[in-house]
Every structure is written in C-alpha cells, then in structure tokens.
Design an enzyme around this catalytic site. Structure first.
Site, mmCIF file in Angstrom:
data_model
loop_
_atom_site.group_PDB
_atom_site.id
_atom_site.type_symbol
_atom_site.label_atom_id
_atom_site.label_comp_id
_atom_site.label_asym_id
_atom_site.label_seq_id
_atom_site.Cartn_x
_atom_site.Cartn_y
_atom_site.Cartn_z
ATOM 1 N N SER A 56 0.836 -1.182 0.000
ATOM 2 C CA SER A 56 0.000 0.000 0.000
ATOM 3 C C SER A 56 0.875 1.236 0.000
ATOM 4 O O SER A 56 1.984 1.224 0.533
ATOM 5 C CB SER A 56 -0.883 -0.035 1.258
ATOM 6 O OG SER A 56 -1.781 1.042 1.269
ATOM 7 N N ASP A 57 0.378 2.290 -0.607
ATOM 8 C CA ASP A 57 1.080 3.566 -0.563
ATOM 9 C C ASP A 57 0.041 4.670 -0.592
ATOM 10 O O ASP A 57 -1.055 4.483 -1.111
ATOM 11 C CB ASP A 57 2.043 3.725 -1.729
ATOM 12 C CG ASP A 57 3.058 4.822 -1.457
ATOM 13 O OD1 ASP A 57 4.078 4.529 -0.804
ATOM 14 O OD2 ASP A 57 2.813 5.971 -1.855
ATOM 15 N N GLN A 58 0.403 5.791 -0.007
ATOM 16 C CA GLN A 58 -0.554 6.878 0.116
ATOM 17 C C GLN A 58 0.057 8.194 -0.339
ATOM 18 O O GLN A 58 1.226 8.465 -0.098
ATOM 19 C CB GLN A 58 -0.993 7.001 1.575
ATOM 20 C CG GLN A 58 -2.098 7.994 1.814
ATOM 21 C CD GLN A 58 -2.510 8.004 3.265
ATOM 22 O OE1 GLN A 58 -1.759 8.451 4.114
ATOM 23 N NE2 GLN A 58 -3.689 7.487 3.544
#
Length: 193
Positions: free
Chosen positions: A67-69
C-alpha cells in the site's frame, strides 16, 4: 499461502492485525519519487504495485500486500514532511481547505503472478487552524512520517471539520474493506465459510 505485508509501517501492521491473519512484514526498497506530471492518485497506485513487485523474487508462494498513500491539495502532492518546519508549513497550507488522500492497494499472488490493484479516495476538510494550534499539534504527535502531517488515529482528528470516504482505514494507510475483498478473491479470507 504465506502472507507478507510489504511495509515497515507500524500503522499498517496494526491495521492488518485487525483481520486476525498470520503474516510477515518486510519493507521493499524502491524509489518513491513522483514522476513528472504524475497525480497523487497515479503515484499511490504505481508505488503500491512497485512495492509488491520488489519483493516477488524473495517470496515464492506468497500473497504480498502493498500500500502507498499520497495526499493532494489543489492538485499538488503532499508527501511526508520529514521535518517539523515542513509539517508546520504543510498544515498551514491545509488550514480551511479540503485535502484528498489516495491510498493505492495491491495484492500480488507470487505463485500465479496475478495481482489486484485499486486506489481508494478519502477526503478531509480541515478547520481554520491558528499557528499555535498547528505547532501544538505537531509537537504533541510529531507526524513527520505521515502524508499530510497528521495522524487521524490520534489527535489529528481534531484538525478536521468533516471526513468523507468509503473506508476510514485508508486514511491511516491500509484500506481494510478493499483488502478483505481482494483476500476473498484469493480464497484466503472466507468469513467463516
């Protein structure tokens, strides 16, 4: 199959633990610099896939969760501030405005090479913040490793007038609703079936 969380984030680890899964954790080594003219949504989606792919060869027969934001204010990407001064400047620019967070999520099956990829959008509306409120918050929580310079699971929620989106967990960095759907697609998380 083994499950691997492709992150060293304590926040993502704590979220994944809510699903009662047995998993390992390892941080991928990738370049997280935005590409020229890349939007926050494109950045978060691309990096979540690259994080999963970076660990593929080391982990056969594994489901890799990555995941990355990235946050966006008026189409400008807000990254992790890294310093107190940058965090103060970032929150000052967000005061009274809407900020949209994009959380890319990838579930990659290293046995089949197939992956599921999604980007979850979540918006927050900041209160009008005074300089003293901003510095108090930064000193109290030190959110230097958080996109947008806040931690919504702590005092950060006091910075907002309202929040909107399908999964508040995405704001912390791991969208559990979308992840549960992906795991069900892999036959791993069957909710008692």
């Amino acid at each position: 199959m083994k499950i691997l969380l492709a992150s060293s984030s304590l926040y993502r680890k704590q979220l994944l633990e809510r699903l009662n899964l047995t998993f390992q954790q390892q941080s991928p080594d990738i370049n997280e610099t935005p590409l020229s003219h890349e939007t926050a949504q494109q950045l978060a989606t691309r990096l979540s896939l690259e994080k999963a792919q970076a660990l593929t060869n080391e982990h056969p027969n594994t489901l890799i969760i990555a995941s990355d934001q990235a946050a966006s204010l008026h189409d400008k990407i807000l990254g992790k501030p890294g310093t107190r001064e940058k965090a103060i400047a970032q929150l000052s620019s967000c005061s009274g405005k809407q900020v949209t967070f994009y959380t890319g999520l990838c579930l990659l099956n290293t046995a089949s090479g197939q992956f599921q990829l999604e980007c979850i959008e979540y918006s927050v509306w900041f209160r009008q913040l005074t300089p003293s409120q901003i510095t108090y918050y930064i000193d109290a929580e030190s959110p230097l490793d958080c996109a947008g310079s806040f931690k919504c699971e702590g005092l950060g929620v006091t910075l907002f007038e309202k929040m909107s989106g399908d999964d508040p967990n995405s704001l912390i960095g791991l969208p559990l609703i979308a992840l549960t759907n992906m795991l069900i697609n892999e036959g791993i998380f069957s909710l008692g079936n």
